[in-house]
Design a protein around this motif. Structure first.
Motif, PDB file in Angstrom:
ATOM      1  N   SER A 207      13.162   2.802  13.582  1.00 14.44           N
ATOM      2  CA  SER A 207      14.531   3.195  13.241  1.00 14.44           C
ATOM      3  C   SER A 207      14.679   4.713  13.219  1.00 14.44           C
ATOM      4  CB  SER A 207      14.918   2.616  11.880  1.00 14.44           C
ATOM      5  OG  SER A 207      14.926   1.198  11.915  1.00 14.44           O
ATOM      6  N   ALA A 208      13.683   5.405  12.666  1.00 17.54           N
ATOM      7  CA  ALA A 208      13.748   6.867  12.614  1.00 17.54           C
ATOM      8  C   ALA A 208      13.723   7.466  14.018  1.00 17.54           C
ATOM      9  CB  ALA A 208      12.582   7.406  11.784  1.00 17.54           C
TER      10      ALA A 208
ATOM     11  N   ARG B  28       4.005  -2.986   7.247  1.00 21.34           N
ATOM     12  CA  ARG B  28       4.970  -3.657   8.134  1.00 21.34           C
ATOM     13  C   ARG B  28       6.333  -2.973   8.040  1.00 21.34           C
ATOM     14  NH1 ARG B  28       5.668  -8.904  10.315  1.00 21.34           N
ATOM     15  NH2 ARG B  28       7.836  -9.602  10.370  1.00 21.34           N
ATOM     16  N   TYR B  29       6.775  -2.698   6.802  1.00 22.65           N
ATOM     17  CA  TYR B  29       8.053  -2.031   6.616  1.00 22.65           C
ATOM     18  C   TYR B  29       8.034  -0.639   7.231  1.00 22.65           C
ATOM     19  CZ  TYR B  29      11.482   0.943   4.344  1.00 22.65           C
ATOM     20  OH  TYR B  29      12.458   1.863   4.116  1.00 22.65           O
ATOM     21  N   ARG B  30       6.941   0.095   7.029  1.00 25.13           N
ATOM     22  CA  ARG B  30       6.856   1.462   7.539  1.00 25.13           C
ATOM     23  C   ARG B  30       6.878   1.490   9.063  1.00 25.13           C
ATOM     24  NH1 ARG B  30       8.531   5.067   3.867  1.00 25.13           N
ATOM     25  NH2 ARG B  30       7.468   4.767   1.863  1.00 25.13           N
TER      26      ARG B  30
ATOM     27  N   ARG C 123      -3.206  -8.841   3.380  1.00 21.96           N
ATOM     28  CA  ARG C 123      -2.593  -8.666   2.065  1.00 21.96           C
ATOM     29  C   ARG C 123      -2.608  -7.199   1.657  1.00 21.96           C
ATOM     30  NH1 ARG C 123      -4.158 -11.751  -3.642  1.00 21.96           N
ATOM     31  NH2 ARG C 123      -2.540 -10.725  -4.903  1.00 21.96           N
ATOM     32  N   LEU C 124      -3.699  -6.526   1.955  1.00 20.58           N
ATOM     33  CA  LEU C 124      -3.783  -5.095   1.644  1.00 20.58           C
ATOM     34  C   LEU C 124      -2.729  -4.308   2.427  1.00 20.58           C
ATOM     35  CD1 LEU C 124      -5.351  -2.840   0.166  1.00 20.58           C
ATOM     36  CD2 LEU C 124      -6.792  -2.660   2.190  1.00 20.58           C
ATOM     37  N   LEU C 125      -2.547  -4.655   3.708  1.00 22.92           N
ATOM     38  CA  LEU C 125      -1.521  -3.986   4.514  1.00 22.92           C
ATOM     39  C   LEU C 125      -0.130  -4.235   3.942  1.00 22.92           C
ATOM     40  CD1 LEU C 125      -2.805  -4.704   8.147  1.00 22.92           C
ATOM     41  CD2 LEU C 125      -2.981  -2.565   6.867  1.00 22.92           C
ATOM     42  N   ASP C 126       0.127  -5.469   3.499  1.00 22.83           N
ATOM     43  CA  ASP C 126       1.432  -5.784   2.913  1.00 22.83           C
ATOM     44  C   ASP C 126       1.654  -5.016   1.613  1.00 22.83           C
ATOM     45  OD1 ASP C 126       2.153  -7.468   4.945  1.00 22.83           O
ATOM     46  OD2 ASP C 126       1.516  -9.305   3.921  1.00 22.83           O
TER      47      ASP C 126
END
Length: 276
Positions: free
Chosen positions: A265-266, A257-259, A249-252
């Motif tokens: 993508s970068a 996850r998005y990063r 939960r802390l990671l979310d």
């Protein structure tokens, strides 16, 4: 995907590496470890120390690229992307339909390779990664228009001495670079962060590093050997209301996850820029 490691002791061709830095050196080292006779390998590099390393193992070395590729069955371009076109122009007169050109340069397209290698020269674009050093590399492979199935099989056999191979259309190459090519750096980043967390909570640093490394290794092995997706394996570790659930939960909340996804993508975009 090919998974079986080959025995290269019976390989009768000559493999020339133009450049033997981190990536080229990793691949050549694994080829020799898989049995490639040293007399069937050549290296060109400007660094005296690099050439001395391979000479000690019986590999022919030098600085003359055209001479080194003369008669070679496989020519591995292990130079920086911006040097590929110039190096191909330098050696083009020595290449022919029997010389397979393999590029390990991120972002360099088949069109660029073919236009500088010359008409009828078979080329193969490969995105490698550094775990090739320990025989666990991931090689994403795309063959050019003049590369036959038999020639692609030769390349695949050599690369399997260093890890796994996947053949993909060229449109997927930059994404593969962003994921598996740059991916080891992401994992090392995570490993360093995990170990730092362990140290913060009182673990000796050497123990924290070992715990992080083995945890990543074990989790990766589960991913490879299990039929379950990563999301299911994650759920199996996460008890409702438990410590893992709190951690995730802390990671979310930090959009980790998005990063991570955005990082791929970068890197994908940058691979395309390097090729241009």
């Amino acid at each position: 995907m090919s998974t079986d490691a080959p025995d290269l002791s019976g390989f009768t061709g000559t493999v020339t590496f133009l450049g033997a830095g981190n990536m080229g050196g990793a691949v050549l080292g694994r080829l020799l470890a898989a049995g490639l006779p040293p007399e069937h390998a050549r290296v060109t590099d400007l660094a005296d120390r690099t050439r001395a390393r391979w000479e000690e193992q019986g590999v022919s070395t030098g600085t003359d690229n055209p001479e080194a590729v003369r008669g070679a069955s496989v020519v591995v371009l292990a130079v920086k992307p911006y040097l590929v076109a110039d190096v191909l122009d330098e050696i083009a007169d020595e290449l022919g339909g029997d010389s397979i050109v393999v590029s390990l340069a991120a972002g360099v397209t088949l069109a660029t390779l073919e236009s500088h290698a010359g008409d009828g020269v078979p080329v193969v674009r490969v995105m490698p990664n550094t775990p090739a050093l320990v025989g666990e590399g991931m090689f994403v492979v795309t063959a050019g228009r003049d590369c036959t199935a038999e020639q692609l099989e030769v390349v695949d056999t050599l690369l399997r001495a260093c890890g796994q191979t996947e053949v993909v259309p060229e449109s997927q190459q930059n994404a593969a670079s962003g994921l598996s090519g740059s991916g080891p750096a992401y994992i090392f980043y995570v490993a360093d962060a995990l170990a730092e967390g362990g140290v913060h909570e009182g673990l000796p640093r050497d123990l924290a590093v070992r715990l992080a490394a083995q945890t990543i290794l074990g989790a990766a092995r589960m991913l490879v050997e299990s039929d379950e997706p990563a999301s299911t394996l994650r759920e199996q570790v996460t008890s409702p209301g438990g410590s893992t659930a709190v951690a995730l939960r802390l990671l979310d909340e930090g959009a980790v996850r998005y990063r991570m996804s955005a990082a791929v993508s970068a890197a994908t975009r940058r691979a395309g820029e390097l090729g241009a």
